[in-house]
Enzyme design. Structure first.
Site, PDB file in Angstrom:
ATOM      1  N   SER A 253       0.726  -1.150   0.079  1.00 46.31           N
ATOM      2  CA  SER A 253       0.041   0.046   0.000  1.00 46.31           C
ATOM      3  C   SER A 253       0.908   1.238  -0.031  1.00 46.31           C
ATOM      4  CB  SER A 253      -0.835  -0.059   1.264  1.00 46.31           C
ATOM      5  OG  SER A 253      -1.779  -1.215   1.093  1.00 46.31           O
ATOM      6  N   LYS A 300     -10.426  -4.716  10.849  1.00 52.14           N
ATOM      7  CA  LYS A 300     -11.389  -4.317  10.090  1.00 52.14           C
ATOM      8  C   LYS A 300     -12.834  -4.292  10.549  1.00 52.14           C
ATOM      9  CE  LYS A 300      -9.340  -5.630   5.773  1.00 52.14           C
ATOM     10  NZ  LYS A 300      -9.380  -6.184   4.459  1.00 52.14           N
ATOM     11  N   GLU A 312     -22.592   3.835   4.026  1.00 51.11           N
ATOM     12  CA  GLU A 312     -23.667   2.766   3.991  1.00 51.11           C
ATOM     13  C   GLU A 312     -23.155   1.414   3.788  1.00 51.11           C
ATOM     14  OE1 GLU A 312     -27.610   1.650   0.969  1.00 51.11           O
ATOM     15  OE2 GLU A 312     -26.392   3.838   1.099  1.00 51.11           O
ATOM     16  N   ASN A 321     -12.304  -0.749   6.104  1.00 54.48           N
ATOM     17  CA  ASN A 321     -10.808  -0.882   5.741  1.00 54.48           C
ATOM     18  C   ASN A 321     -10.455   0.318   5.526  1.00 54.48           C
ATOM     19  OD1 ASN A 321     -11.970  -0.458   3.040  1.00 54.48           O
ATOM     20  ND2 ASN A 321     -10.157  -1.312   2.315  1.00 54.48           N
ATOM     21  N   ASP A 336     -12.793  -2.361   0.194  1.00 51.50           N
ATOM     22  CA  ASP A 336     -12.554  -3.757  -0.274  1.00 51.50           C
ATOM     23  C   ASP A 336     -13.638  -4.365  -1.355  1.00 51.50           C
ATOM     24  OD1 ASP A 336     -10.308  -4.260   0.858  1.00 51.50           O
ATOM     25  OD2 ASP A 336     -11.091  -5.018   2.622  1.00 51.50           O
ATOM     26  N   ALA A 363     -14.874 -16.279   6.811  1.00 51.33           N
ATOM     27  CA  ALA A 363     -15.943 -15.383   7.023  1.00 51.33           C
ATOM     28  C   ALA A 363     -15.601 -14.118   8.161  1.00 51.33           C
ATOM     29  CB  ALA A 363     -16.970 -16.193   8.016  1.00 51.33           C
ATOM     30  N   GLY A 365     -13.425  -9.987   7.837  1.00 48.30           N
ATOM     31  CA  GLY A 365     -13.940  -8.829   7.350  1.00 48.30           C
ATOM     32  C   GLY A 365     -13.524  -8.939   5.900  1.00 48.30           C
ATOM     33  N   ASN A 385     -16.347 -21.913   6.373  1.00 48.17           N
ATOM     34  CA  ASN A 385     -15.369 -21.404   7.591  1.00 48.17           C
ATOM     35  C   ASN A 385     -15.370 -22.284   8.347  1.00 48.17           C
ATOM     36  OD1 ASN A 385     -14.195 -18.887   8.462  1.00 48.17           O
ATOM     37  ND2 ASN A 385     -15.429 -19.196  10.535  1.00 48.17           N
ATOM     38  N   LEU A 388     -18.615 -22.722  12.348  1.00 46.70           N
ATOM     39  CA  LEU A 388     -19.865 -22.728  11.496  1.00 46.70           C
ATOM     40  C   LEU A 388     -20.662 -21.594  11.709  1.00 46.70           C
ATOM     41  CD1 LEU A 388     -21.024 -24.471   9.323  1.00 46.70           C
ATOM     42  CD2 LEU A 388     -22.428 -25.794  11.251  1.00 46.70           C
TER      43      LEU A 388
END
Length: 499
Positions: A253, A300, A312, A321, A336, A363, A365, A385, A388
């Site tokens: 980044s 995140k 939103e 993020n 993202d 599951a 961010g 994941n 569960l």
């Protein structure tokens, strides 16, 4: 005060090797520190020659082990070596050591008098290799014996909040000084030496000519300081941005954002800020007046409760993020979603995912952003994941399927394998258990799958290697990083990124 200088630390075993390193980086630096404690015993006899060889101002340092050095001899021998370095001074002061680093507890009048007589300034240093130093202004005043000396404090902050305090205190100093933080949290102070008012910032070359200990202390590559972070252009008007996360071991980044600022002619810099606590990261950003932060794992989701406002999309998926500082507080966004949407459309060469079955691994961010994007692209997905309940909570939001990540879910994974999107940190190698790991090692590729892994460093994870070997089309997460960074740049600056 003058802009901080860039000082290259030389830690080779011979003067010839040190000179070769200096010449390699000469165009990027202002001065060098000859770490004579690293020299071979016979090489130390000739340190007096080095300033003339260097052609740049040179600091003579012979660091004790207690202060982070490698000198194993006694104090008498070390003092004699310092005297040897100052002896036979030349009338051309450029051929003498410009500076000598003496610890605060080293009181040798003959060395101090010789330095004064030969025009060699004393850097009076205090090293704490375990923790930060409290009340820096008072400690600086204590170790600064004369106005001719430059007091230096080198310490090891353990939390980012300690670094915030250091920046606040250093900003009150009105005399020449050196502030040098070490360790995992040191990079911001090295890049932003202008904000601490430090006389210089230390750096080291990458590769074989640098001691591993210096790398661990947080030394930055001199070329990166100049080309990536535009160090010499940083001033009191420079807008500050950054990325925070932990362990923040690999991030491209800064390169993307700082390249953008240069292309647009902006006086801005983007830096990495490692922090286990998102609260500490926000406090640090506020202390320095930073205008925006990229937020990566594991912050995140935890950052949400610290923000005044949410976009939103960030509110809907409950993951953020990107945070931007406004007059009313921090506002959170999720770029993202935009990043993965653009990346998938490019990778798959499609306009949408209508009728396609997609497997989303994870599951967290990042998975939340991916699931939202797949839903908006009209795809059908199944969330896999290890926990569960987390898979269920994310899947139910979009009426997706869900399954435990393991052999039990293999049949369902085969059904949703037109596109497999891997969103976890497994494969990044940031901790031992993930080193060389493949989150779906139980799954046998048939070669028709398309596999996207949001990890971009390493370029190919074990999952991507295995998928490619089976004949699958693969793509890493650099395209997602790139597109989400473009959107962040726009939120930070109000201008579209110039590619």
């Amino acid at each position: 005060m003058h802009p901080p200088k860039i000082c290259l630390c030389l830690t080779c075993s011979t003067l010839a090797e040190d000179l070769a390193v200096l010449n390699t980086y000469r165009r990027w630096i202002d001065m060098v520190e000859l770490r004579a404690d690293y020299l071979a015993d016979d090489e130390r006899l000739y340190i007096r020659r080095f300033p003339a060889m260097a052609g740049l101002p040179v600091i003579l340092t012979i660091r004790r082990i207690a202060d982070g050095g490698v000198y194993k001899g006694g104090e008498a021998a070390r003092t004699a070596l310092m005297a040897r370095g100052l002896a036979f001074a030349s009338q051309d002061t450029r051929k003498n050591f410009a500076y000598i680093d003496l610890e605060e507890d080293l009181d040798v009048p003959s060395i101090q008098d010789a330095a004064l007589a030969f025009g060699t300034r004393i850097i009076r240093s205090l090293h704490n290799m375990k923790e930060t130093v409290a009340d820096i202004p008072a400690k600086m005043a204590q170790i600064r014996k004369t106005g001719y000396e430059i007091p230096k404090i080198a310490c090891m902050p353990q939390r980012l909040t300690e670094l915030s305090a250091l920046f606040k205190e250093a900003a009150t100093l009105n005399f020449e000084h050196i502030v040098c933080t070490m360790g995992a949290l040191s990079v911001p102070s090295r890049i932003l030496a202008e904000r601490t008012g430090s006389f210089l910032t230390y750096c080291s070359p990458p590769g074989v000519h640098v001691d591993e200990a210096l790398t661990k202390l947080g030394h930055v590559d001199p070329v990166q300081l100049n080309t990536m972070y535009n160090f010499r252009a940083i001033d009191e008007n420079t807008a500050l941005f950054g990325i925070t996360g932990y362990p923040l071991a690999h991030t491209l980044s800064p390169e993307l954002h700082n390249t953008g600022y240069r292309k647009h002619g902006m006086n801005a810099v983007y830096i990495p800020i490692k922090s286990e606590s998102v609260e500490d990261a926000l406090e640090f950003a506020e202390t320095l007046g930073m205008k925006g932060l990229s937020v990566t794992v594991p912050h995140k989701e935890t950052v949400l409760s610290k923000l005044e406002h949410l976009s939103e999309e960030a509110a809907e998926i409950k993951a953020c993020n990107t945070v931007v500082r406004t007059q009313t507080g921090w506002t959170g966004y999720n770029t993202d979603i935009y990043g993965i949407t653009q990346a998938l459309l490019e990778f798959l060469n499609v306009k949408n995912l209508r009728g396609k079955k997609v497997a989303i691994i994870g599951a967290g961010g990042a998975a939340k952003a991916v699931a939202h994007a797949v839903y908006k692209l009209k795809g059908k997905a199944c969330i896999f994941n290890r926990t569960l309940s987390s898979a269920r909570n994310l899947a139910q939001k979009y009426r997706f399927k869900y399954s435990v990540l393991g052999v039990e879910g293999q049949k369902l994974l085969e059904k949703y394998s037109w596109l497999i999107i891997q969103t976890t940190s497994v494969g990044m190698g940031t901790n031992k258990k993930d080193e060389g790991a493949d989150p779906i090692d139980f799954y046998g590729f048939c070669g028709t799958e398309q596999v996207y892994d949001i990890i971009y460093s390493p370029e190919k994870t074990p999952l991507l290697y295995r998928a490619e070997k089976a004949g699958c089309r693969i793509c890493n997460g650099y395209s997602m990083l790139k597109h989400q960074a473009y959107k962040q740049f726009e939120l930070f600056t109000g201008e579209q990124y110039e590619c």
